[in-house]
Design an enzyme around this catalytic site. Sequence first.
Site: not given
Length: 174
Positions: A76, A120, A149-151, A153, A162, A165
């Site tokens: 994601d 990430d 996976n919607d964070i 990291w 961010y 990934t």
Amino acid sequence: MTRFIDSFLKRLDGATEANIRSSARRNGRRSFLARTGLALMGAAISPVLPFDRRAFASEGGGADDPCTYWRHCAIDGFLCEDSGGSLTSCPPGSSVSAVSWVGTCANPDDGKNYLISYNDCCGKPFIPTATFCNNNKGERPGYQMGLYNDINWCTANTDKGYHCTVSVVVGTAD
């Protein structure tokens, strides 16, 4: 002028002392410590609040779609291959996240399942022209952090921005 300031400070000091004494009579030390502990715990947890990247999701799924590559079964985010990095390494100027989520993906070439660590890359702004993949195979609710996976990291890193990934094979899942 100094007499006025002295008088004002004495009144302010007296009012402050009266408020503190009144508060001390109404509230005990334990309630103060409980509220302070709750505030500190809330401040410590706030860096792991969710960062929803689904807004960048696009239609896709064709044969030429890089999101269909087997290692990207639970990714994601933006692909680092399109952002100056590679499948397994962050682009120059960014750093790999200290924490990640893990997915289990089947390699169609050998028929084995592999553990894939999705890290990430942090510290640079994302490139809006990079490919965004939103594959949620095996995703779990947000309270199971290592499988969600919607964070963003990057919150565990010094540089929290961010960028993209990477998909690193950790080992076989069998």
